[in-house]
Enzyme design. Structure first.
Site, PDB file in Angstrom:
ATOM      1  N   ASP A 231      -3.518  57.716 -37.207  1.00  0.00           N
ATOM      2  CA  ASP A 231      -4.694  56.958 -37.614  1.00  0.00           C
ATOM      3  C   ASP A 231      -6.116  57.780 -37.880  1.00  0.00           C
ATOM      4  O   ASP A 231      -6.987  57.101 -38.403  1.00  0.00           O
ATOM      5  CB  ASP A 231      -4.954  55.895 -36.885  1.00  0.00           C
ATOM      6  CG  ASP A 231      -4.298  54.348 -37.128  1.00  0.00           C
ATOM      7  OD1 ASP A 231      -3.625  54.395 -38.353  1.00  0.00           O
ATOM      8  OD2 ASP A 231      -4.276  53.513 -36.373  1.00  0.00           O
TER       9      ASP A 231
ATOM     10  N   ASP B 299       0.309  44.906 -27.754  1.00  0.00           N
ATOM     11  CA  ASP B 299       1.672  45.046 -26.971  1.00  0.00           C
ATOM     12  C   ASP B 299       2.001  43.710 -26.411  1.00  0.00           C
ATOM     13  O   ASP B 299       3.242  43.079 -26.396  1.00  0.00           O
ATOM     14  CB  ASP B 299       1.503  46.025 -26.150  1.00  0.00           C
ATOM     15  CG  ASP B 299       0.290  46.130 -25.331  1.00  0.00           C
ATOM     16  OD1 ASP B 299      -0.630  45.211 -25.566  1.00  0.00           O
ATOM     17  OD2 ASP B 299       0.089  47.095 -24.474  1.00  0.00           O
TER      18      ASP B 299
HETATM   19  O1  LIG Z   1      -6.692  52.497 -34.261  1.00  0.00           O
HETATM   20  C1  LIG Z   1      -5.813  52.920 -33.352  1.00  0.00           C
HETATM   21  C2  LIG Z   1      -6.336  53.185 -31.985  1.00  0.00           C
HETATM   22  C3  LIG Z   1      -5.106  53.310 -31.038  1.00  0.00           C
HETATM   23  N1  LIG Z   1      -4.195  53.870 -31.553  1.00  0.00           N
HETATM   24  C4  LIG Z   1      -3.186  54.457 -30.608  1.00  0.00           C
HETATM   25  O2  LIG Z   1      -2.977  53.626 -29.591  1.00  0.00           O
HETATM   26  C5  LIG Z   1      -2.546  54.339 -28.179  1.00  0.00           C
HETATM   27  C6  LIG Z   1      -2.960  53.728 -27.190  1.00  0.00           C
HETATM   28  O3  LIG Z   1      -4.420  54.073 -27.119  1.00  0.00           O
HETATM   29  P1  LIG Z   1      -5.298  54.386 -25.833  1.00  0.00           P
HETATM   30  O4  LIG Z   1      -6.661  54.292 -26.066  1.00  0.00           O
HETATM   31  O5  LIG Z   1      -4.825  55.550 -25.320  1.00  0.00           O
HETATM   32  O6  LIG Z   1      -5.252  53.193 -25.028  1.00  0.00           O
HETATM   33  P2  LIG Z   1      -4.894  52.947 -23.537  1.00  0.00           P
HETATM   34  O7  LIG Z   1      -5.499  52.140 -22.851  1.00  0.00           O
HETATM   35  O8  LIG Z   1      -4.201  54.076 -22.812  1.00  0.00           O
HETATM   36  O9  LIG Z   1      -3.322  52.208 -24.036  1.00  0.00           O
HETATM   37  C7  LIG Z   1      -2.606  51.029 -23.311  1.00  0.00           C
HETATM   38  O10 LIG Z   1      -3.203  49.880 -24.095  1.00  0.00           O
HETATM   39  C8  LIG Z   1      -2.857  49.634 -25.372  1.00  0.00           C
HETATM   40  C9  LIG Z   1      -3.459  48.106 -25.842  1.00  0.00           C
HETATM   41  O11 LIG Z   1      -4.639  48.047 -25.458  1.00  0.00           O
HETATM   42  C10 LIG Z   1      -1.375  49.776 -25.746  1.00  0.00           C
HETATM   43  O12 LIG Z   1      -1.590  49.882 -27.250  1.00  0.00           O
HETATM   44  C11 LIG Z   1      -1.129  51.184 -25.085  1.00  0.00           C
HETATM   45  O13 LIG Z   1       0.160  51.358 -25.346  1.00  0.00           O
HETATM   46  C12 LIG Z   1      -1.240  51.381 -23.717  1.00  0.00           C
HETATM   47  O14 LIG Z   1      -0.725  52.406 -23.335  1.00  0.00           O
HETATM   48  C13 LIG Z   1      -2.829  55.723 -28.634  1.00  0.00           C
HETATM   49  O15 LIG Z   1      -1.862  56.460 -28.645  1.00  0.00           O
HETATM   50  C14 LIG Z   1      -3.859  55.669 -29.885  1.00  0.00           C
HETATM   51  O16 LIG Z   1      -3.678  56.702 -30.559  1.00  0.00           O
HETATM   52  C15 LIG Z   1      -3.911  53.908 -32.902  1.00  0.00           C
HETATM   53  O17 LIG Z   1      -2.671  54.344 -33.289  1.00  0.00           O
HETATM   54  N2  LIG Z   1      -4.820  53.481 -33.787  1.00  0.00           N
END
Ligand SMILES: O=c1ccn([C@@H]2O[C@H](COP(=O)(O)OP(=O)(O)O[C@H]3O[C@H](CO)[C@@H](O)[C@H](O)[C@H]3O)[C@@H](O)[C@H]2O)c(=O)[nH]1
Ligand SMILES: [Mn+2]
Length: 732
Positions: free
Chosen positions: A140, A442
């Protein structure tokens, strides 16, 4: 073989320790009843302030009890699932279904390409027939830096995969492997591969640091030409490159074994179209992969979650392919584990108890929620299919879908599937794929899949399936929890509210389990009340708890003590340390008074139409001194944030409260023991809060490093706390 067919591929067992859990819960419930009796019987008659603060406290206690009851009911039955992978191999041999792995990344500056490469390599190296494995990276950030890193990964996989197979390497993220493993028996090969990995890493990091791809590299692959048309990460065409085409007989590693398919995708972005963050990225991947490999099973992982167990794919297959119970399962969720936690988990990020004890309750009630990463989906279920009883999969038949076009033709035909307008007037984001409109795509997706009649299951094998990166600053942690709890609350207040939406679709207990998670943020009010009001009442001389000499003190003491002692017991039983539990308690308080509070208010603003959906991506890297402090388990406060204003003010307030109370006890001579009798519990509450907040005072007044509290926060908190105390003492 014939008798084998009746042996299940997995088993379900009741969790141990149920009797203890239930007895403790029952005794706590009894204690709570006595607390309520006390609150009603001794409701102050005279004095407005006395009466209303009492009622407020009672309401907080009612809320806590309600919430506790909710979580307890959901945990009443808990189960463990045990897969038998040797039975799977015996029964199906190599006739296993295809698996598409989706990796999501969003920003090369906070999700470094060198990390993404490790995740990708770890899933490419699964111990699974490579012809049946396809890896898709969604970028993204639409970054040529990430694209370049993927090219390097494709190249290095030719060395890495045979190396892994030959020596049974574990884990299969090269970074993690070379960091933890000591030199293997075959020293020469080991050193050679390590050097090759490090060279690759250096090249990737060099381009990341330069923030551009040098001309001589750009010439090496036609894919780079796509970036001539990219104006920004928010405005560009679809970029789709099949880096390894698994069908190509020349796509082999250095030992001649076939390689898994590897695809890079940056879906189209235009400012006038909503892109729906990760949910949008996943849906684009679902469509693109359906043209290229169309595997019936989809695994999705975040870019920071490398595979830590090379056999893992076979575990969920034991569930999906079980003849008796497998067909109704839509997804199999693995826990989120982290490999950057310190010994005492200073930010409470291990989710120990939730993952080892609580989700099992979810599972017994109809299936765990989907948590966004480390989850194996049945493609059909994710794409909107409703479950019906006659549904039966013939896994052998599923294996025979073959695409004829060559790779470049395929790239062209797939591009439209990832374009902005493709979803216009379709069910994508509603009944198909991941659901849009919530910061927790999710959870809402899992819920809607379950409401279509599917079950889900939870697997937590001894050797962790995935290891990720937990946030390493306090602020990042609080912001992450704000996003989660805000998302949950929005689900609860939307048409997807599990209680209503799930009516007649999923069991009541599952709806309650979802509600318990959805209502995380709602805990903020009762907690804030408990942290602020007893302290102010202490200053004003209003007693809110029974006297120490009265027998009514017992239920309060019992509930508080047993509840916490049991929690400590569980924490340690799940492998945590005593200090880890203390840190967890502190984070419990911090999150409730800041993350949940902001989540609560932002949700209200959003309901009123004042706030827009956002997704703050968690940083996976930090400056060196920040990392150092994290390793030394020093809490990182070094940023001005309203969250810290609140934390510091609450800490100061309780400090003043305790100070004034202790002064009174000491100076008032023979009155002292009377004060202790009357206000004992209240003083104790303040002192406990002060103890929990010790690191805050340290950061406010004693620390010199960059992680200390900013001076502005210190000033604000002192002024606000003093103001509150003065108001409380003067108010009549
Ligand atoms: O516009 C976006 C924003 C995020 N991501 C991806 O989403 C994932 C999760 O993002 P992160 O910032 O690491 O969030 P976390 O809080 O660690 O994520 C948790 O919470 C999210 C929901 O809020 C879930 O989507 C994730 O799977 C879960 O691990 C990463 O791989 C990002 O690259 C995208 O692909 N596009
Ligand atoms: Mn993450």
């Amino acid at each position: 073989m014939a008798e084998n067919e009746h042996v299940p591929l997995f088993e379900t067992r009741q969790m141990k320790g149920r009797i203890l859990f239930r007895s403790v819960a029952a005794s706590i419930l009894l204690g709570i009843c006595f607390v309520f009796i006390y609150r009603v019987r001794f409701l102050p008659v005279g004095g407005n302030a006395e009466r209303w603060t009492w009622i407020g406290l009672f309401l907080s206690e009612l809320w806590f009890s309600f919430y506790w009851l909710l979580t307890t009911v959901c945990r009443w039955n808990s189960v463990n699932r045990i897969p038998y992978i040797h039975r799977l191999s015996q029964r199906f041999g190599e006739e296993l279904p295809g698996v598409d792995v989706f990796v999501c990344t969003a920003d090369p500056s906070i999700e470094p390409p060198s990390m993404v490469v490790n995740t990708v390599l770890s899933v490419m190296a699964y111990d699974y027939p490579p012809q049946k494995l396809s890896i898709y990276l969604s970028d993204d950030g639409a970054s040529d830096l990430t694209f370049y890193a993927m090219l390097e990964a494709a190249d290095f996989s030719k060395t890495w995969l045979p190396f892994c197979n030959k020596f049974g390497v574990e884990p299969r993220s090269p970074e993690a492997y070379f960091r933890t493993a000591s030199e293997a028996v075959h020293v020469e090969e080991w050193i050679l591969v390590k050097k090759q990995y490090e060279d690759m890493k250096m090249r990737i990091e060099a381009t990341t640091k330069m923030n551009r791809i040098p001309e001589h590299i750009r010439k090496q692959h036609k894919g780079f030409r796509e970036w001539d048309l990219v104006s920004s990460k928010r405005y560009h065409q679809t970029i789709l490159q099949i880096l390894i085409d698994g069908r190509d007989p020349n796509a082999v590693d250095f030992e001649g074994n076939p390689l898994p398919t590897l695809v890079y995708l940056a879906r189209e972005k235009r400012p006038q179209f909503q892109h729906h963050f990760k949910a949008g990225a996943m849906n684009a991947l679902i469509r693109v992969s359906s043209r290229i490999s169309n595997s019936p099973i989809i695994l999705n992982v975040d870019c920071d979650m490398y595979s830590h167990n090379s056999e893992l794919i076979k575990y969920p297959l034991c569930i999906f392919m079980d003849e008796e119970k497998g067909d109704e399962v839509a997804y199999v969720q693995f826990p989120q584990n982290f490999d950057n936690l310190t010994k005492n988990e200073i930010y409470g990020s291990s989710f120990r108890v939730i993952q080892k004890l609580e989700v099992q309750g979810f599972d017994a009630n109809g299936g765990p929620c989907y948590i966004g990463t480390g989850c194996f989906h049945r493609r059909e279920a994710l794409c909107g299919k409703k479950y019906d009883r006659n549904y039966k999969v013939d896994w052998k038949k599923l294996n025979n879908t073959k695409v004829e076009e060559n790779a470049s033709l395929l790239e062209e035909t797939c591009k439209v599937l990832a374009s902005c307008s493709f979803e216009h007037n379709t069910a994508w984001g509603k009944e198909m794929g991941l659901v849009y409109g919530f910061p927790v795509e999710d959870v809402i997706t899992g819920l809607s899949v379950q409401c279509r009649g599917w079950k889900s299951m939870y697997l937590s094998p001894e050797r962790e399936g995935f290891l990720g990166v937990a946030p390493i600053t306090l602020l990042q942690t609080l912001v992450q929890h704000k996003r989660w709890t805000e998302g949950h609350l929005q689900v609860f207040l939307s048409k997807y509210c599990p209680l209503l939406y799930g009516h007649k679709k999923i069991p009541l207990k599952l709806r309650l389990a979802y509600s318990a998670f959805n209502l995380f943020a709602a805990n903020c009010l009762a907690t804030l009340y408990y942290v602020v009001v007893p302290c102010l009442c202490l200053l004003k001389g209003i007693s809110l708890f029974p006297k120490i000499s009265s027998p009514w003190v017992l239920p309060f003491a019992y509930v508080a003590f047993v509840h916490r002692a049991y929690s400590l017991g569980e924490f340690v039983w799940c492998g945590g340390t005593f200090l880890g539990w203390c840190n967890d308690q502190r984070m419990w308080l911090f999150k409730r008074t800041t993350s949940y509070f902001f989540a609560f208010f932002e949700t209200i603003l959003k309901l009123l139409g004042y706030s827009q959906l956002a997704f703050v991506v968690t940083a996976k890297v930090a400056e060196e001194d920040v990392s150092k402090r994290y390793e030394r388990e020093l809490i990182e406060f070094g940023a001005a944030s309203p969250m810290f204003d609140i934390l510091a003010t609450l800490a100061m307030l309780n400090l003043f409260g305790s100070f004034v109370a202790i002064k009174k006890v000491i100076l008032d001579g023979n009155q002292g023991s009377k004060i202790i009798d009357q206000f004992g519990l209240q003083i104790l509450l303040c002192l406990v809060l002060v103890t929990i907040n010790l690191p805050v005072y340290q950061a406010l007044f004693f620390r010199k490093d960059n992680g200390k509290m900013p001076t502005s926060v210190t000033c604000k908190s002192i002024i606000l706390a003093l103001l509150a105390c003065t108001l409380a003492m003067c108010y009549r």
